[in-house]
Design a protein around this motif. Sequence first.
Motif, short mmCIF file in Angstrom:
data_model
loop_
_atom_site.label_atom_id
_atom_site.label_comp_id
_atom_site.label_asym_id
_atom_site.label_seq_id
_atom_site.Cartn_x
_atom_site.Cartn_y
_atom_site.Cartn_z
N MET A 25 43.83 39.54 39.80
CA MET A 25 43.53 39.80 38.39
C MET A 25 43.37 41.29 38.16
O MET A 25 43.78 41.83 37.12
CB MET A 25 42.26 39.07 37.97
CG MET A 25 42.44 37.58 37.89
SD MET A 25 40.97 36.74 37.26
CE MET A 25 41.47 36.45 35.57
N LEU A 30 43.42 43.26 34.52
CA LEU A 30 42.05 42.97 34.09
C LEU A 30 41.11 43.59 35.14
O LEU A 30 40.74 42.92 36.11
CB LEU A 30 41.84 41.46 33.99
CG LEU A 30 40.65 41.00 33.14
CD1 LEU A 30 40.94 41.19 31.66
CD2 LEU A 30 40.36 39.54 33.40
N PRO A 31 40.76 44.86 34.94
CA PRO A 31 40.03 45.57 36.01
C PRO A 31 38.56 45.16 36.09
O PRO A 31 38.03 44.52 35.18
CB PRO A 31 40.17 47.03 35.59
CG PRO A 31 40.38 47.00 34.11
CD PRO A 31 41.00 45.68 33.76
N HIS A 32 37.94 45.53 37.18
CA HIS A 32 36.50 45.35 37.41
C HIS A 32 36.06 43.90 37.39
O HIS A 32 34.95 43.58 36.95
CB HIS A 32 35.67 46.16 36.39
CG HIS A 32 36.14 47.57 36.25
ND1 HIS A 32 36.20 48.44 37.32
CD2 HIS A 32 36.61 48.26 35.18
CE1 HIS A 32 36.67 49.61 36.91
NE2 HIS A 32 36.93 49.54 35.62
N VAL A 33 36.95 43.01 37.80
CA VAL A 33 36.58 41.61 37.92
C VAL A 33 35.57 41.46 39.06
O VAL A 33 35.73 42.06 40.12
CB VAL A 33 37.83 40.74 38.20
CG1 VAL A 33 37.45 39.32 38.57
CG2 VAL A 33 38.73 40.74 36.98
N GLY A 34 34.51 40.72 38.82
CA GLY A 34 33.49 40.51 39.86
C GLY A 34 33.88 39.34 40.74
O GLY A 34 35.05 39.12 41.04
N ILE B 44 34.73 33.05 36.83
CA ILE B 44 35.08 34.46 36.96
C ILE B 44 33.96 35.32 36.38
O ILE B 44 33.59 35.15 35.21
CB ILE B 44 36.39 34.77 36.19
CG1 ILE B 44 37.50 33.81 36.65
CG2 ILE B 44 36.81 36.22 36.39
CD1 ILE B 44 38.71 33.81 35.74
N GLU B 45 33.41 36.21 37.18
CA GLU B 45 32.43 37.18 36.68
C GLU B 45 33.20 38.38 36.13
O GLU B 45 33.98 39.00 36.85
CB GLU B 45 31.51 37.64 37.80
CG GLU B 45 30.39 36.67 38.08
CD GLU B 45 29.56 37.09 39.28
OE1 GLU B 45 29.57 38.29 39.63
OE2 GLU B 45 28.92 36.21 39.88
N LEU B 46 32.93 38.70 34.86
CA LEU B 46 33.68 39.79 34.21
C LEU B 46 32.72 40.85 33.70
O LEU B 46 31.57 40.55 33.37
CB LEU B 46 34.48 39.22 33.03
CG LEU B 46 35.65 38.31 33.38
CD1 LEU B 46 36.07 37.51 32.18
CD2 LEU B 46 36.82 39.15 33.90
N PRO B 47 33.21 42.09 33.60
CA PRO B 47 32.37 43.12 32.98
C PRO B 47 32.22 42.82 31.48
O PRO B 47 33.11 42.20 30.89
CB PRO B 47 33.15 44.41 33.22
CG PRO B 47 34.56 43.98 33.44
CD PRO B 47 34.50 42.61 34.05
N ALA B 50 35.17 42.65 28.44
CA ALA B 50 36.52 42.40 28.98
C ALA B 50 37.37 41.75 27.89
O ALA B 50 36.86 40.96 27.09
CB ALA B 50 36.43 41.52 30.21
N LYS B 54 43.57 39.34 27.04
CA LYS B 54 44.15 39.54 28.38
C LYS B 54 43.80 38.36 29.29
O LYS B 54 44.62 37.91 30.10
CB LYS B 54 43.60 40.85 28.97
CG LYS B 54 44.19 41.24 30.30
CD LYS B 54 45.61 41.78 30.15
CE LYS B 54 46.32 41.88 31.48
NZ LYS B 54 47.75 42.17 31.31
N LEU B 58 46.29 35.86 31.32
CA LEU B 58 46.23 35.58 32.76
C LEU B 58 46.06 34.08 33.03
O LEU B 58 46.61 33.54 33.99
CB LEU B 58 45.11 36.37 33.42
CG LEU B 58 45.35 37.88 33.56
CD1 LEU B 58 44.21 38.53 34.30
CD2 LEU B 58 46.65 38.16 34.30
N PHE B 62 49.08 33.16 35.12
CA PHE B 62 48.71 33.34 36.52
C PHE B 62 47.88 32.17 37.06
O PHE B 62 48.16 31.63 38.12
CB PHE B 62 47.96 34.68 36.65
CG PHE B 62 47.30 34.89 37.98
CD1 PHE B 62 48.03 34.85 39.15
CD2 PHE B 62 45.94 35.13 38.05
CE1 PHE B 62 47.42 35.03 40.38
CE2 PHE B 62 45.32 35.31 39.28
CZ PHE B 62 46.06 35.26 40.45
#
Lengths: 76, 76
Positions: A25, A30-34, B44-47, B50, B54, B58, B62
């Motif tokens: 991802m 989709l950056p900085h995915v945890g 999914i952990e996201l900032p 986000a 997008k 995905l 994906f």
Amino acid sequence: MKAVVTVMPKKSVLDPQGAAVAQAMDHLGLPHVGKVRVGRSIEIELPEGASEEKLHELCRDFLSNPVIEDYELEIR
Amino acid sequence: MKAVVTVMPKKSVLDPQGAAVAQAMDHLGLPHVGKVRVGRSIEIELPEGASEEKLHELCRDFLSNPVIEDYELEIR
């Protein structure tokens, strides 16, 4: 009635599939995915009045591996 | 923020894994089980902030195969 069982790897267990998804991802924009964890979702159509206790038993013994997975049972 | 993506086989698509689970549940003491469908659940952990757009992209391109699967995206 309908039951939805969600089976996820325990937090303490390494989830390589989730790690791969997180990395992909990031690459796909989709950056900085945890942390990402990948589990199973099972939808079950049941006759009215099906035993919830039996259902929990099957979730624990058949649909999940309690050593490495937790399950959540939702009756709708 | 946290996203939960549920990917399930489309209703029109044969789900042999689900059929096997239904048959096994019957044998294991929960009779008259109807249709069972087995899919994936992805946490999914996201900032914060986000892009949801997008994320949908995905999910479609994906995390699921839109030919045979539907996805549901829940932001928590």
